[in-house]
Design a protein around this motif. Structure first.
Motif, PDB file in Angstrom:
ATOM      1  N   ILE B 206     -52.371   7.495   5.450  1.00 41.00           N
ATOM      2  CA  ILE B 206     -53.647   7.850   4.839  1.00 41.00           C
ATOM      3  C   ILE B 206     -54.587   6.666   4.766  1.00 41.00           C
ATOM      4  O   ILE B 206     -55.761   6.821   4.478  1.00 41.00           O
ATOM      5  CB  ILE B 206     -53.478   8.470   3.430  1.00 41.00           C
ATOM      6  N   ASN B 207     -54.082   5.476   5.055  1.00 42.82           N
ATOM      7  CA  ASN B 207     -54.978   4.335   5.074  1.00 42.82           C
ATOM      8  C   ASN B 207     -55.602   4.129   6.459  1.00 42.82           C
ATOM      9  O   ASN B 207     -56.399   3.236   6.656  1.00 42.82           O
ATOM     10  CB  ASN B 207     -54.241   3.065   4.646  1.00 42.82           C
ATOM     11  N   THR B 208     -55.205   4.974   7.420  1.00 43.37           N
ATOM     12  CA  THR B 208     -55.789   4.875   8.759  1.00 43.37           C
ATOM     13  C   THR B 208     -56.938   5.883   8.855  1.00 43.37           C
ATOM     14  O   THR B 208     -57.089   6.742   7.984  1.00 43.37           O
ATOM     15  CB  THR B 208     -54.749   5.195   9.845  1.00 43.37           C
ATOM     16  N   PRO B 209     -57.735   5.798   9.914  1.00 44.86           N
ATOM     17  CA  PRO B 209     -58.882   6.714  10.007  1.00 44.86           C
ATOM     18  C   PRO B 209     -58.494   8.147  10.372  1.00 44.86           C
ATOM     19  O   PRO B 209     -59.362   8.978  10.578  1.00 44.86           O
ATOM     20  CB  PRO B 209     -59.735   6.110  11.129  1.00 44.86           C
ATOM     21  N   ILE B 210     -57.212   8.464  10.448  1.00 46.67           N
ATOM     22  CA  ILE B 210     -56.824   9.821  10.847  1.00 46.67           C
ATOM     23  C   ILE B 210     -57.346  10.833   9.828  1.00 46.67           C
ATOM     24  O   ILE B 210     -57.377  10.560   8.626  1.00 46.67           O
ATOM     25  CB  ILE B 210     -55.296   9.933  10.994  1.00 46.67           C
ATOM     26  N   LYS B 211     -57.814  11.981  10.331  1.00 40.70           N
ATOM     27  CA  LYS B 211     -58.362  12.990   9.435  1.00 40.70           C
ATOM     28  C   LYS B 211     -57.278  14.012   9.096  1.00 40.70           C
ATOM     29  O   LYS B 211     -56.354  14.223   9.885  1.00 40.70           O
ATOM     30  CB  LYS B 211     -59.548  13.681  10.091  1.00 40.70           C
ATOM     31  N   THR B 212     -57.428  14.629   7.940  1.00 39.80           N
ATOM     32  CA  THR B 212     -56.388  15.551   7.475  1.00 39.80           C
ATOM     33  C   THR B 212     -56.051  16.636   8.493  1.00 39.80           C
ATOM     34  O   THR B 212     -54.878  16.849   8.789  1.00 39.80           O
ATOM     35  CB  THR B 212     -56.803  16.178   6.131  1.00 39.80           C
ATOM     36  N   PRO B 213     -57.046  17.341   9.043  1.00 41.78           N
ATOM     37  CA  PRO B 213     -56.676  18.397  10.003  1.00 41.78           C
ATOM     38  C   PRO B 213     -55.958  17.848  11.235  1.00 41.78           C
ATOM     39  O   PRO B 213     -55.072  18.507  11.773  1.00 41.78           O
ATOM     40  CB  PRO B 213     -58.025  19.011  10.399  1.00 41.78           C
ATOM     41  N   SER B 272     -45.825  21.421   0.978  1.00 39.67           N
ATOM     42  CA  SER B 272     -45.662  19.967   1.042  1.00 39.67           C
ATOM     43  C   SER B 272     -46.711  19.256   0.198  1.00 39.67           C
ATOM     44  O   SER B 272     -46.494  18.145  -0.262  1.00 39.67           O
ATOM     45  CB  SER B 272     -45.742  19.480   2.479  1.00 39.67           C
ATOM     46  N   THR B 273     -47.849  19.908  -0.012  1.00 38.83           N
ATOM     47  CA  THR B 273     -48.855  19.258  -0.861  1.00 38.83           C
ATOM     48  C   THR B 273     -48.512  19.417  -2.341  1.00 38.83           C
ATOM     49  O   THR B 273     -49.064  18.732  -3.180  1.00 38.83           O
ATOM     50  CB  THR B 273     -50.267  19.840  -0.638  1.00 38.83           C
ATOM     51  N   LEU B 274     -47.592  20.343  -2.636  1.00 40.96           N
ATOM     52  CA  LEU B 274     -47.217  20.566  -4.032  1.00 40.96           C
ATOM     53  C   LEU B 274     -45.976  19.768  -4.425  1.00 40.96           C
ATOM     54  O   LEU B 274     -45.795  19.416  -5.577  1.00 40.96           O
ATOM     55  CB  LEU B 274     -46.941  22.055  -4.281  1.00 40.96           C
ATOM     56  N   ALA B 275     -45.110  19.508  -3.442  1.00 42.36           N
ATOM     57  CA  ALA B 275     -43.844  18.844  -3.749  1.00 42.36           C
ATOM     58  C   ALA B 275     -43.979  17.343  -3.605  1.00 42.36           C
ATOM     59  O   ALA B 275     -44.756  16.857  -2.799  1.00 42.36           O
ATOM     60  CB  ALA B 275     -42.753  19.357  -2.821  1.00 42.36           C
ATOM     61  N   THR B 276     -43.208  16.612  -4.416  1.00 33.44           N
ATOM     62  CA  THR B 276     -43.214  15.163  -4.270  1.00 33.44           C
ATOM     63  C   THR B 276     -41.890  14.642  -3.728  1.00 33.44           C
ATOM     64  O   THR B 276     -41.810  13.515  -3.274  1.00 33.44           O
ATOM     65  CB  THR B 276     -43.505  14.462  -5.612  1.00 33.44           C
ATOM     66  N   ILE B 357     -55.138  22.213   3.686  1.00 35.16           N
ATOM     67  CA  ILE B 357     -56.021  21.106   4.075  1.00 35.16           C
ATOM     68  C   ILE B 357     -56.862  20.652   2.890  1.00 35.16           C
ATOM     69  O   ILE B 357     -57.091  19.465   2.685  1.00 35.16           O
ATOM     70  CB  ILE B 357     -56.893  21.511   5.278  1.00 35.16           C
ATOM     71  N   ALA B 358     -57.291  21.627   2.083  1.00 33.41           N
ATOM     72  CA  ALA B 358     -58.104  21.266   0.919  1.00 33.41           C
ATOM     73  C   ALA B 358     -57.269  20.493  -0.096  1.00 33.41           C
ATOM     74  O   ALA B 358     -57.747  19.557  -0.726  1.00 33.41           O
ATOM     75  CB  ALA B 358     -58.684  22.525   0.272  1.00 33.41           C
ATOM     76  N   ARG B 359     -56.028  20.914  -0.245  1.00 31.81           N
ATOM     77  CA  ARG B 359     -55.184  20.269  -1.244  1.00 31.81           C
ATOM     78  C   ARG B 359     -54.673  18.907  -0.791  1.00 31.81           C
ATOM     79  O   ARG B 359     -54.476  18.016  -1.598  1.00 31.81           O
ATOM     80  CB  ARG B 359     -53.972  21.159  -1.566  1.00 31.81           C
ATOM     81  N   PHE B 360     -54.434  18.796   0.527  1.00 30.14           N
ATOM     82  CA  PHE B 360     -53.906  17.524   1.014  1.00 30.14           C
ATOM     83  C   PHE B 360     -54.986  16.480   0.843  1.00 30.14           C
ATOM     84  O   PHE B 360     -56.114  16.641   1.290  1.00 30.14           O
ATOM     85  CB  PHE B 360     -53.522  17.627   2.488  1.00 30.14           C
ATOM     86  N   SER B 361     -54.637  15.397   0.175  1.00 26.77           N
ATOM     87  CA  SER B 361     -55.676  14.432  -0.070  1.00 26.77           C
ATOM     88  C   SER B 361     -55.277  13.119   0.559  1.00 26.77           C
ATOM     89  O   SER B 361     -54.103  12.753   0.594  1.00 26.77           O
ATOM     90  CB  SER B 361     -55.878  14.307  -1.586  1.00 26.77           C
ATOM     91  N   LYS B 362     -56.252  12.440   1.121  1.00 29.79           N
ATOM     92  CA  LYS B 362     -55.955  11.136   1.692  1.00 29.79           C
ATOM     93  C   LYS B 362     -55.993  10.094   0.587  1.00 29.79           C
ATOM     94  O   LYS B 362     -56.384   8.965   0.795  1.00 29.79           O
ATOM     95  CB  LYS B 362     -56.951  10.804   2.815  1.00 29.79           C
ATOM     96  N   ARG B 363     -55.569  10.517  -0.573  1.00 27.63           N
ATOM     97  CA  ARG B 363     -55.478   9.608  -1.696  1.00 27.63           C
ATOM     98  C   ARG B 363     -54.119   9.764  -2.336  1.00 27.63           C
ATOM     99  O   ARG B 363     -53.434  10.753  -2.120  1.00 27.63           O
ATOM    100  CB  ARG B 363     -56.558   9.940  -2.739  1.00 27.63           C
ATOM    101  N   LEU B 364     -53.773   8.790  -3.137  1.00 28.46           N
ATOM    102  CA  LEU B 364     -52.466   8.833  -3.776  1.00 28.46           C
ATOM    103  C   LEU B 364     -52.534   9.481  -5.145  1.00 28.46           C
ATOM    104  O   LEU B 364     -51.520   9.724  -5.769  1.00 28.46           O
ATOM    105  CB  LEU B 364     -51.903   7.412  -3.912  1.00 28.46           C
ATOM    106  N   ASP B 365     -53.747   9.737  -5.655  1.00 31.13           N
ATOM    107  CA  ASP B 365     -53.808  10.295  -7.012  1.00 31.13           C
ATOM    108  C   ASP B 365     -54.047  11.792  -7.032  1.00 31.13           C
ATOM    109  O   ASP B 365     -54.077  12.433  -6.020  1.00 31.13           O
ATOM    110  CB  ASP B 365     -54.889   9.631  -7.864  1.00 31.13           C
TER     111      ASP B 365
END
Ligand SMILES: Nc1ncnc2c1ncn2[C@@H]1O[C@H](COP(=O)(O)OP(=O)(O)O)[C@@H](O)[C@H]1O
Ligand SMILES: [Mg+2]
Lengths: 315, 365
Positions: B206-213, B272-276, B357-365
């Motif tokens: 997520i620190n690279t320029p790759i986009k979520t989709p 996967s966006t819900l589970a840690t 895609i909406a839920r997946f965030s390129k952030r850690l919080d």
């Protein structure tokens, strides 16, 4: 150096996790081309601050800009310009060294013709040529660290964030690693590196000391030494333990740290003639020892500033 | 253009990792094979030649005839004759027999008066298959020698909860395609992404320029292929072992399967966006898998379920896919006659993927 452009700046940067304040109103101003250190014990908020500066964590309060870009609003644009070496090895352990670097070169969408030469160049530069076909998971600590740094610098970022990069590395590798950092800084890269090693922090151009999320001091190692409110007296005694016990009774001596046969005694600058006081104290306790005033090292500085903060909180 | 480079990069990486992950690779092939054989054979309840013994205390003409009938049915292997019911019990305890047939002294009278059941079957009830066989036996008619009329022994009603429609493997196999794809597709994607979170790879990505989709597509596409491999395994083996024919068109089968695979992969992404942790991802997979297997019409006939269960079932992709694939494979139906099922799957996929895609965030919080 101060005349250079500011690469990283932050004002009131704060991050809370529930009731825990992991980073507490940190202000930063880091000139371009510097190696800037974050010194602090585990849990002092180094990683959290770095993540906020990379745009990976949203601050609870405050703002930060990196290369003039807001870390929240312009985090995606920022990513092309920064490299981040995570505290934990984050490359793919089941891919080989070359496959990892190739992946990174593609994710940063380097032009096709440049990808392979760039990877080869990095392999050469970071002495990983013999390991190209080795899975990353089987590399030694030093090799992993070199691979991670190679990956973080592959797209030639202007700003490099290194989160405790040398924690799993032997001393020789650490020295080589720092030489690399100085080379990069000379070429204009701004490097923010976190560490809990005093000797590493001492190599930084400037550093910030973090304690429980608060920036308790910052400046060059020399400035920090000059500006602390303590004199440092070094005592060398045959019986350092006895010396320590005799000194610890005196409230004028803020802290006494034993390093082998040496003791380092912090005495507030408000106490006149610190050296005389220490000598007197030792004489009265009939302890044979040599005492001398010395320039504070980072350990002393760290003791001093965290001590001041604790006292400040107690009031 | 840059997007394509990045998607291809993720794709390549996934394939490399998959080819080195023996466990996952084994599961891709192993799960379909195991489930196919398990369900295929377990559903086939025509068990023959269980070891049995009998005690004929009546020893009349009628009782001997009865024993001969049972032996002739070949359902059980009536090897031994013992003297008393106690002997039967002993054999049963020793595990020497699974079924004991006990004909009491007053067998003839019981048959004629019909007040009590004439014969007792001693059954090793711990094994449901044996229990099933016993129930089959109770349905055997008893012949009277003098007349050839058939007088059924009062038998208990046989209800088979696991296969109420008395489906054979032919019906089970197409349903299994959906069950296996649901389980593996959802789990593989969910786990694949959560594993990268756990291992710390995600912080790098997520620190690279790759986009979520881009990341999601790159992750999904290899599993589409895996889904198709599983489809081929199940239908191929189904044809080989259970002679399941494919009556409809292959291209329509492929279309329906692709959409269904897409729907499940999207669901896996959402989970996967819900589970840690990988463990949480597994748990969530089962949370989806169980209702799917129970309510989709795979296990129980859809029409027999209460309305609320039917509503829930309509939300599950497997329900729609079961109708599609059964129609195509078993009835040779044209997909255009079932366009609403296909549409339901597409809608599920689009909604779930958008949410993921909406839920997946390129952030850690
Ligand atoms: N994601 C998180 N959730 C909750 N607490 C966290 C999280 N990340 C860090 N912390 C807490 O914030 C504090 C600072 O952590 P960190 O920035 O990792 O310190 P350092 O890197 O200096 O060791 C610690 O007390 C840590 O437990
Ligand atoms: Mg840290």
């Amino acid at each position: 150096m101060n005349s250079r452009a500011i690469a990283i700046s932050a004002t009131g940067l704060t991050r809370k996790f529930g009731s825990l304040i992991a980073v507490n109103e940190v202000d930063l101003e880091i000139p371009a081309g510097t190696i800037y250190g974050f010194l602090g014990p585990n849990g002092s908020g180094k990683s959290t601050t770095i993540r906020m500066l990379c745009g990976l964590l949203t601050p609870s309060a405050g703002t930060a800009t990196v290369m003039g870009m807001d870390t929240v609003k312009e985090s995606e644009a920022l990513k092309q310009h920064i490299g981040y070496m995570t505290q934990r090895f984050a490359l793919f352990e089941d891919l080989t060294v070359r496959e990892n670097l190739r992946f990174i070169s593609e994710v940063y969408a380097l032009p096709r013709a440049k990808r392979r030469p760039r990877v080869d160049q990095l392999l050469e530069e970071f002495s990983l040529v013999a390991q190209v076909k080795q899975r990353a998971g089987t590399l030694s600590g030093g090799q992993k660290q070199r691979l991670a740094l190679a990956a973080a610098t592959l797209h030639e970022p202007k700003i490099l964030f290194l989160d405790e990069p040398t924690s799993a590395v032997d001393p020789q590798n650490r020295r080589d690693f720092w030489e690399k950092l100085f080379e990069m800084a000379e070429r204009g890269t701004t490097i923010l590196v976190s560490t809990h090693y005093m000797d590493e922090a001492a190599r930084c151009h400037r550093l910030a000391i973090l304690d429980q999320g608060v920036k308790v001091a910052d400046g060059s190692p020399k400035e920090l030494g000059e500006n602390i409110g303590y004199n440092v007296i070094e005592v060398v005694a045959d019986n350092p333990n006895g010396a320590r016990l005799s000194l610890s009774d005196n409230p004028a001596f803020t802290s006494i740290t034993q390093l082998g046969v040496r003791l380092r005694v912090l005495v507030s600058k408000r106490v006149p003639d610190a050296l005389g006081q220490v000598k007197l104290n030792l004489r009265e306790a009939q302890i044979r020892a040599e005492a001398d005033q010395v320039f504070p090292d980072l350990e002393d500085i760290f003791m001093a500033v965290t001590e001041e903060r604790r006292k400040g909180l107690a009031i | 253009m840059k997007s394509i480079i990045r998607i291809m990069a993720v794709l390549r990486k996934e394939f490399l990792q998959l080819s080195r992950d023996r466990l996952t690779f084994g599961m891709i092939v192993g799960i379909p094979l195991m489930q196919l054989l398990m369900f295929g054979y377990a559903i086939d309840t025509d068990v023959r030649n269980l070891t049995a013994a009998y005690a004929d205390e009546a020893d009349t003409h009628l009782s001997r005839q009865f024993i001969a009938d049972i032996a002739a049915s070949q359902v059980i292997n009536l090897g031994r004759r013992v003297e008393t019911v106690q002997d039967l019990n002993r054999l049963m305890d020793a595990g020497a027999i699974s079924i004991g047939v006990y004909v009491p002294e007053d067998f003839d009278r019981r048959i004629i008066e019909r007040d009590r059941s004439a014969v007792q079957l001693l059954v090793d009830g711990t094994d449901p298959i044996i229990l099933g066989v016993a129930q089959q036996l109770t349905a055997l008619p008893i012949r009277f020698d003098s007349q050839t009329a058939l007088v059924p022994v009062p038998s208990m009603e046989v209800r088979n909860y696991y296969n109420p429609e008395r489906r054979s493997a032919v019906n089970i196999v197409p349903g299994l395609v959906g069950v296996i794809l649901t389980m593996t597709m959802v789990m593989f994607t969910a786990v694949a992404i959560v594993r990268e979170k756990e291992r710390g790879n995600m912080e790098l990505l997520i620190n690279t320029p790759i986009k979520t989709p881009e990341l999601m597509l790159g992750k999904i596409i290899p599993y589409v292929l895996i889904g198709l491999i599983q489809l081929v395994i199940v239908l191929g083996m189904g044809g080989y072992f259970f002679k399941v024919p494919i009556l409809g068109s292959y291209s329509q089968l492929l279309t329906a399967s692709l959409v269904f695979i897409g729907a499940n992969l999207a669901l896996g992404l959402l989970l996967s966006t819900l589970a840690t942790t990988q463990f949480q991802a597994m748990q969530m997979t089962f949370f989806v898998f169980l209702p799917s297997i129970l309510l989709s019409g795979f296990m129980f006939p859809f029409d027999g379920m209460p309305p609320i269960a039917q509503y829930i079932a309509e939300l599950l992709p497997l329900t729609h896919f079961n109708r599609l694939i059964r129609g195509i494979i078993l009835r040779g139906a044209d997909i255009s006659s079932m366009w609403d099922e296909l549409l339901a799957l597409l809608a599920f996929m689009v909604i779930t993927l958008t949410l993921a895609i909406a839920r997946f965030s390129k952030r850690l919080d």
